[in-house]
Design an enzyme around this catalytic site. Sequence first.
Site, mmCIF file in Angstrom:
data_model
loop_
_atom_site.group_PDB
_atom_site.id
_atom_site.type_symbol
_atom_site.label_atom_id
_atom_site.label_comp_id
_atom_site.label_asym_id
_atom_site.label_seq_id
_atom_site.Cartn_x
_atom_site.Cartn_y
_atom_site.Cartn_z
ATOM 1 N N HIS A 129 69.609 49.106 89.824
ATOM 2 C CA HIS A 129 69.375 49.257 88.382
ATOM 3 C C HIS A 129 70.548 50.061 87.813
ATOM 4 C CE1 HIS A 129 67.363 50.814 84.744
ATOM 5 N NE2 HIS A 129 66.494 49.831 84.879
ATOM 6 N N ASP A 206 65.243 54.763 94.819
ATOM 7 C CA ASP A 206 64.728 54.589 93.460
ATOM 8 C C ASP A 206 63.396 53.852 93.578
ATOM 9 O OD1 ASP A 206 64.026 53.444 91.038
ATOM 10 O OD2 ASP A 206 66.065 52.810 90.524
ATOM 11 N N GLN A 209 59.843 50.951 90.773
ATOM 12 C CA GLN A 209 59.004 49.750 90.840
ATOM 13 C C GLN A 209 58.133 49.736 92.096
ATOM 14 O OE1 GLN A 209 58.789 47.827 88.331
ATOM 15 N NE2 GLN A 209 60.636 48.351 87.180
ATOM 16 N N LYS A 232 55.444 53.853 84.276
ATOM 17 C CA LYS A 232 55.301 52.567 84.951
ATOM 18 C C LYS A 232 54.106 52.576 85.895
ATOM 19 C CE LYS A 232 60.311 51.694 84.971
ATOM 20 N NZ LYS A 232 60.565 50.754 83.889
ATOM 21 N N CYS A 372 68.681 45.475 82.951
ATOM 22 C CA CYS A 372 69.500 46.590 83.431
ATOM 23 C C CYS A 372 70.098 46.310 84.807
ATOM 24 C CB CYS A 372 68.724 47.916 83.450
ATOM 25 S SG CYS A 372 68.392 48.546 81.812
#
Lengths: 414, 139
Positions: A129, A206, A209, A232, A372
């Site tokens: 990202h 990261d 998600q 999220k 992104c």
Amino acid sequence: MSQRNLEPLDVASIREEFPILQREFDGQQVVYLDNAATTQTPDPVVDAMSDYYRESNANIHRGIHHLSQEASRLYEEAHDRVAEFIGADGREEVIFTKNTTEGENLVAYAWGLNELGPGDRVVLTEMEHHASLVTWQQIAKQTGADIEYIRVDADGRLDMDHARDLIDDDTAIVSAVHVSNTLGTVNPVSELTDLAHEHDALSFIDGAQAVPNRPVDVAAIDADFYAFSGHKMAGPTGIGVLYGKQDLLEEMEPYLYGGGMIRKVTFEDSTWGDLPWKFEPGTPQIAEAVGLDAAIDWLEEIGMDRIESHEQELARYAYEQLAAEGDVEIYGPEPGPERGGLVSFNLEGVHAHDLTSILNDHTIAVRAGDHCTQPLHDKLGVAASTRASFYVYNTREEIDKLVAALDDARQLFA
Amino acid sequence: MGLGSDMYRQQILDHYKNPRNYGQLEDPTFTHIGENPMCGDEIRMDVELENDEETIERVAFSGDGCAISQAAASMLSTELRGKTLEELQAMDRDDIIDMLGVDISPMRVKCAVLAEKVAQDGAAIYQGDLDVEKTTTED
């Protein structure tokens, strides 16, 4: 270890906690399939935040009065709740940020800027990202470090042979997405972390998600840093988490300075407070921390295993329905444990932005663009894609509506 | 139906599917390119002026992107014939939206105005008022 509970979700009663899902535009009920961008917030989370403002609001730390003590306790306990949720050792390892991006920047500035120099290597993936890609790009420019990208293969998976070639003794840090927000790929982050550690490099994962929709154990991954966002995962905007191993965080200098993060201040110099407060200067996002705490309660009550399985099932269904259309190109791996709950695709002959506008006519909310991940889209050879992403409250019927609405686009553009 | 469906009225789809003045001029007075990086829309505008060096005689465009950006470029290429450079510079987003004859949802306005911006910047460069290699529309 307890048996994984994979009992199907009671989606109908889950949906009752989200009044926003009942909203209509032009007489059509919203079909919300933009969850990788942000998830909706259930009533208990909204209530927890409004209760906080109605009953407990005060500034935290060093307040002697009752309300400040209560607010401080709520804020601090939210750190404990997050630590328990992701398998961290304690609140010292949980820093509240405003989002995943700030977590990336915190490590890039507080660690990267001080530790990196010419000859050092930062290893990213081609599916990073911009939060990580752009940040490390800038830090590399400032420090003279090199950046290398682990290739994504034709199936949308990381080429692990390439990863083994790239991660060498010059490598200082490996930063990778746990689950790709574009391809849906679930990456082997434990293996990447092991590779980094074999060469005395650090790993930054990261998890923006990943944490919302699967059980995550940072200790099992052995990640040095792990970041994610509250909004999220059924929580509020304005709060994110940076997990870091305590010994690393202790060695790192702060990235932002101010009140609340100091031990002693004179006109000449200052010393830093304990973890995690050292990295949380100024009045923090107290209500949002309370909201995140409530969101974790809410998710755990459903069960992360069940949420993961629900999302995998929806992703499989969406993938299969879209693939059966024949004029739809889907990006990323086939359905299964290696795909998270999202599907990015293009309809032949229709630009992603046109398709998304047409889906919006049916009050179907999806996202179009590069998500992104511009360099990844360059590699895929498309300017943009349309992404449908799912959460606990989505149903097969909603995916059917999406697939049926493609006909409108076909007719208009035929 | 909402804004979106209005956006794809027959006229827009017709210009998208059968673009007018698509291609490149053999001897343009000036040429300029632009892009909308978020959408990946790209437009090249070729403009040929009459001998008075201010009246637009011919326009051609090329590029690719979404229906809104390409239809707007096609319509503009027709619209600009006979206009002066001054009249071109006086155009704004409302003129483009009027020309398209539909409501453009806020996020798509930058698609709609790309061709206009490219033509205007191209003219400004030709007249020595601007120095950019490429026009970009950001959101």
